[in-house]
Write a protein that holds these residues in place. Structure first.
Motif, PDB file in Angstrom:
ATOM      1  N   GLN A  20       0.800  -1.215   0.000  1.00  0.00           N
ATOM      2  CA  GLN A  20       0.000   0.000   0.000  1.00  0.00           C
ATOM      3  C   GLN A  20       0.838   1.272   0.000  1.00  0.00           C
ATOM      4  N   GLU A 103      -0.880   1.033  -8.410  1.00  0.00           N
ATOM      5  CA  GLU A 103      -2.242   0.487  -8.374  1.00  0.00           C
ATOM      6  C   GLU A 103      -2.474  -0.499  -9.514  1.00  0.00           C
ATOM      7  N   SER A 107      -0.693  -3.866  -8.185  1.00  0.00           N
ATOM      8  CA  SER A 107      -1.906  -4.189  -7.406  1.00  0.00           C
ATOM      9  C   SER A 107      -1.838  -3.720  -5.952  1.00  0.00           C
ATOM     10  N   SER A 109      -2.854  -1.076  -2.823  1.00  0.00           N
ATOM     11  CA  SER A 109      -3.897  -0.173  -2.364  1.00  0.00           C
ATOM     12  C   SER A 109      -3.245   1.202  -2.297  1.00  0.00           C
TER      13      SER A 109
END
Length: 116
Positions: A20, A103, A107, A109
């Motif tokens: 993230q 993103e 992949s 967050s």
């Protein structure tokens, strides 16, 4: 902390970083004191990122440098921090390219870019 049988409970806390970006911020036209305290030359804007896993700050720094005319001021693979500077448009472009790549390709967050 005592449990129901009056025995001491031990709690182990650990950080498990996810994939993230937790901060993506543009400081547009910082005051001189900010530049001075950070040791960054005055260029118009500063971009700040916080990422996990921490080593991905290296990837983000590479994307920033390749996507816009920015100067990498600080990258720390041990805390996931990245800071770079340039004109406002270049900093925003670099941050947006990083967010898009992380993103869509990795992949992650992500958060929305913020600005002050």
């Amino acid at each position: 902390m005592l449990n129901e049988t009056n025995q001491i409970e031990r709690i182990i806390q650990e950080s498990v970083p996810g994939k993230q970006i937790t901060l993506a911020h543009v400081i547009a036209s910082p005051i001189s004191a900010v530049y001075e305290s950070l040791g960054v030359s005055e260029q118009g804007a500063i971009g700040i990122l916080a990422l996990t896993p921490y080593e991905t700050a290296i990837i983000a720094a590479d994307i920033a440098g390749k996507s816009a005319d920015v100067e990498i001021s600080f990258v720390d693979r041990f805390t996931g921090s990245l800071m770079f500077s340039g004109d406002v448009q270049s900093v925003e472009t670099a941050l947006q390219n990083i967010l898009d790549y992380f993103e869509n390709t990795l992949s992650f967050s992500i958060v929305e870019m913020t600005r002050s």
